[in-house]
Each structure stands twice: as structure tokens, then as C-alpha cells.
Enzyme design. Structure first.
Site, mmCIF file in Angstrom:
data_model
loop_
_atom_site.group_PDB
_atom_site.id
_atom_site.type_symbol
_atom_site.label_atom_id
_atom_site.label_comp_id
_atom_site.label_asym_id
_atom_site.label_seq_id
_atom_site.Cartn_x
_atom_site.Cartn_y
_atom_site.Cartn_z
ATOM 1 N N HIS A 124 -7.826 -5.772 -0.018
ATOM 2 C CA HIS A 124 -6.559 -4.725 0.059
ATOM 3 C C HIS A 124 -5.837 -5.602 1.326
ATOM 4 O O HIS A 124 -4.554 -5.646 1.507
ATOM 5 C CB HIS A 124 -6.918 -3.579 0.482
ATOM 6 C CG HIS A 124 -5.775 -2.557 0.336
ATOM 7 N ND1 HIS A 124 -4.634 -2.796 -0.544
ATOM 8 C CD2 HIS A 124 -5.335 -1.640 1.108
ATOM 9 C CE1 HIS A 124 -3.840 -1.733 -0.456
ATOM 10 N NE2 HIS A 124 -4.084 -1.022 1.026
ATOM 11 N N SER A 168 0.864 -1.201 0.144
ATOM 12 C CA SER A 168 0.048 -0.018 -0.245
ATOM 13 C C SER A 168 0.896 1.310 -0.026
ATOM 14 O O SER A 168 1.547 1.539 -0.965
ATOM 15 C CB SER A 168 -1.107 0.029 1.148
ATOM 16 O OG SER A 168 -2.028 0.852 1.082
ATOM 17 N N ASP A 220 -0.031 -4.236 -3.769
ATOM 18 C CA ASP A 220 -1.311 -3.462 -3.991
ATOM 19 C C ASP A 220 -0.895 -2.095 -3.564
ATOM 20 O O ASP A 220 -1.431 -1.172 -2.626
ATOM 21 C CB ASP A 220 -2.252 -3.826 -2.899
ATOM 22 C CG ASP A 220 -3.679 -4.078 -3.177
ATOM 23 O OD1 ASP A 220 -3.879 -4.101 -4.628
ATOM 24 O OD2 ASP A 220 -4.556 -4.352 -2.672
#
Length: 434
Positions: free
Chosen positions: A356, A278, A301
Site C-alpha cells: 500500500h 487510498s 489503491d
């Protein structure tokens, strides 16, 4: 927790509102127990040939130093503790402050749900020397901290890597800490509680919590400043490993039992990669741009928002984007595509049925019902998802670090050749947006 905080907001606020009454607290206990009975909860053990040890390192007690958890191949030990997944209550408090909710109740909830879990590695176990180890520097997501990706870090260590999981001090972690010198009055006052036994008696613990956006504040300048600091912290950690590898004496502010001198000449620092999830995925891109010692990057991600457009053409190393099916959107994918190159390998796969939170450890620590309600689990078995991600990562690392291992058996995963993978992305991106 980990992109722009949406997960923690939904998780904590829903549980918090639900648990405000005694009846709901009772139901929460039954619910959590029923959830736990439905399947075995816990972080999966690493699958590689090596046992895994872990220890913490803090260089320089100030906020400008580096702080990380080290995962490494270790010797088999009969009596060795596994550390708590959440190191201490202040991290729960950090999550509560992040959400602007009552610390006491939220701490009880988090401690009930997650307080008993352990990291799948042996604390301060002796290092096992078996040739020079390649190195991975790992960057956590927004609102996370150094311990929350242990399923990934321990697996890489079991396969022969030395892995550094940095705890960032840019105020993007839910909580972290450093030390300051005691004042003269504190030294003279015997009633002042002593700091942790792992630190010097002359030091006092200072906690640093997540910095929220201020009212009316634009997000990009803050996140852009943070991603630059995060990259610098990854590079500083790599520099410290270089000193340790060279036999330069280092002082660990945390007085652990691990013998750092055993790591001398144990690391192959010509084979170093950056990896993150992330916000940590964006940190990977920034770090590759700043430091050519990173030979490749794996972005899990990635949240591309914090990055300046100008850095994309300056990144010269191979990059592997491993995405979830449910998190990505066209604007984010288009920014990844700006890194496409005809001469430098840039790969992207998407794991079907993932969300996620399929990358951090939370996905293994909740039952199916609460996991899916809070978007901690996707439709795919979380252990299968992380196994695919880890194997694809190992294959990519072998290819671009020049390793002589058997990780190339998983080369097809790099190109999405599996029924649970999509080559590229499931998101439609207009060519004009790239």
C-alpha cells in the site's frame, strides 16, 4: 498512514518502543545510517521535459477555505530552493498525536529519519508557459498531508500538467492549519508571539490534527462525512483555479514569492482529472459523482469503505484503478467492480510486488531492511513501481482528456501488459459478491 491508519501505527509504535532507551537511540542512528548506505535514498527526480516548480496557496484564512500545494512546469532557474519534504515540526507532532505517543521523542525520530529530505521541485520558481496545461487535482490518504506524494505530482508537472495537491481539513490529515483573527487582548499583548511571516500580522495560526474514532463510535458515518467534505474541497480547489485562469485577482493568505497572475489563461480546464491514494482514491469517486468537470479519475489503491453504494451508478466518467498486490481484499475489490460499465471505460491493474505504501514518498526514503519491516517497500524496486504507475496514468489521461502527446506509447500498461503488472486484480472475488 494512509488507509485506515495501520501503517502509521506499526511504523511509529515499533520505532518508538525501540528507541525509548539511550542504547536503542544509538542503535537507531547506526541502523538508519547503515540503511542509508545500502542504497541512495531520496525522492526520484521527475523524468519529463519540463523543470518543476511548486508553491502553496491558501484561499480564505479560515478552515472553510482551500489549501493546496501547486506543482507546475517552471522556467529553469540557477538559484532556487527545494522545499523540505515535511514542511514543519507540527506535522511530526500530528503523527505523534495520531498515535498517542510522546511528541518529543517521536519528533526526534521522524526528524532524524526524514527531516533532511527535499521535494524534487523548485520553490516559487517562475511558471513556464507552453500552451494550455491540463489539470489534475490530487487527494491524499488518511493521516497524510499535501507534500507526501511529490514523486507522483512532480512527475505529472514535468510532463506538462498543473497539479493541485489538496491538504484536507476534514480531520483526516495527520495535521493541517488555518488562521484566525487575533483577539483584542492578543493585539494589545506584545508578549504574544507573532504568527508566521507568511501570514498577516493580524492572524494567528490554528493547527488542526487528526480526529481519532471515539470509544464505541461506528467508523462509517465519520468516514462517509469526511469523504463528502474531501470531494467538496477538491471541487473548491478547482473553482479557485478557474478564477486564477480567468484573471480574477486572488489573495493568497500565504505571502509566497510566486506570481499567480502568470497562470492567467494557462490552464485547459476542459481537460481536468481527479486522482488520489487510498482514502484519496475514494475521494476521487465521490468527486467524479459530484462534479462533471472532472473528465476522468485515477484511484491508487483505493479504500472504498467510505462511499455510499448509491453513488456508484451515478458516476459517468472513466476510472482507472491502479492497485498494489498486497493491500487489496475481496470486499474492497467487489466495491470497485460495482463501477464496471459496458459503455464507460473502467480499467484496473495491479502492480506485482507492491504494498500500500508503494505510492507515497515514504517508500523512497528508507533502506530496504527498515522499508520492508515497516511495509513501506514491497519486493519490487520502488522507483520501477512508481514509474509503471505514472506511465499508465499518463496514458490513461491522454486517452480520456484527448491530449495530443506521446503518452499513448504506454497504452499497453493500461491493460496490464508488462511482466510487472497484472490485468485486473490478484484477488479472487466471487461473482455473487459483485
Amino acid at each position: 498512514m494512509f488507509s485506515h491508519g495501520g501503517f502509521v501505527q506499526s511504523l511509529v509504535k515499533r520505532i518508538y518502543e525501540w528507541a525509548r532507551t539511550e542504547q536503542r537511540r544509538y542503535e537507531l542512528g547506526l541502523f538508519a545510517m547503515g540503511s542509508a548506505c545500502s542504497n541512495h535514498l531520496g525522492i526520484p527526480p521527475p523524468k519529463g521535459p519540463n523543470a518543476v516548480g511548486c508553491t502553496d496557496f491558501m484561499m480564505d484564512h479560515t478552515a472553510q477555505g482551500t489549501f493546496f500545494r501547486l506543482y507546475y512546469p517552471c522556467q529553469e532557474v540557477e538559484k532556487a530552493d527545494k522545499p523540505d519534504w515535511v514542511p514543519c515540526r507540527e506535522y511530526f507532532n500530528g503523527l505523534a498525536d495520531f498515535m498517542k505517543i510522546n511528541r518529543t521523542l517521536s519528533e526526534r525520530i521522524f526528524n532524524y529519519l526524514f527531516g533532511s529530505f527535499k521535494i524534487p521541485a523548485y520553490l516559487d520558481a517562475p511558471f513556464k508557459s507552453n500552451g494550455k496545461c491540463p489539470v489534475v487535482i490530487f487527494s491524499h490518504g488518511l493521516g497524510a498531508f499535501r507534500t507526501l506524494y511529490s514523486a507522483i505530482c512532480a512527475e505529472l508537472a514535468s510532463q506538462g500538467f498543473i497539479v493541485v495537491s489538496v491538504e484536507h481539513r476534514d480531520q483526516s490529515a495527520s495535521a493541517t492549519y488555518y488562521f484566525r483573527e487575533k483577539t483584542d487582548s492578543e493585539k494589545a499583548n506584545e508578549n504574544v508571539p507573532k504568527t508566521s511571516a507568511s501570514a498577516q500580522d493580524t492572524l494567528v495560526t490554528e493547527w488542526m490534527y487528526y480526529r481519532p474514532l471515539q470509544h464505541g463510535e461506528t467508523e462509517f458515518p465519520l468516514r462517509n462525512k469526511q469523504v463528502k467534505q474531501r470531494a467538496d474541497e477538491c471541487i473548491l480547489a478547482l473553482d479557485k483555479l478557474t478564477d486564477i485562469n480567468s484573471g480574477i485577482p486572488v489573495q493568497n493568505v500565504l505571502h509566497t514569492q510566486f506570481d499567480w497572475t502568470t497562470l492567467e489563461n494557462s490552464m485547459d480546464l476542459c481537460r481536468t482529472a481527479a486522482m488520489g491514494h487510498s482514502f484519496g482514491g475514494a475521494t476521487v469517486i465521490e468527486a467524479l459523482c459530484k462534479e462533471v468537470k472532472f473528465k476522468c479519475g485515477i484511484a491508487l489503491d483505493a479504500w472504498m469503505f467510505p462511499l455510499d453504494d448509491e453513488i456508484f451508478p451515478r458516476v459517468k466518467q472513466p476510472i482507472f484503478f491502479i492497485n498494489s498486490e498486497k493491500f487489496q481484499w475481496a470486499g474492497n475489490i467487489s466495491r470497485m467492480r460495482k463501477l464496471d460499465s459496458a459503455v464507460i471505460q473502467r480499467k484496473m491493474i495491479t502492480i506485482r510486488g507492491t504494498v500500500h505504501q508503494s505510492f507515497p514518498d515514504f517508500t523512497f526514503l528508507t533502506g530496504n531492511w527498515i522499508g520492508k519491516l515497516m511495509k513501506l517497500k514491497g519486493e519490487i524496486d520502488p522507483e520501477l513501481a512508481i514509474d509503471l504507475s505514472n506511465k499508465a496514468t499518463l496514458a490513461f489521461l491522454q486517452r480520456h482528456l484527448g491530449l495530443e502527446r506521446n503518452f499513448n506509447q504506454w497504452d499497453p500498461l493500461i491493460d496490464g501488459q508488462d511482466e510487472n503488472l497484472i490485468q485486473g486484480t490478484n484477488v479472487t472475488v466471487l461473482q455473487s459478491a459483485i
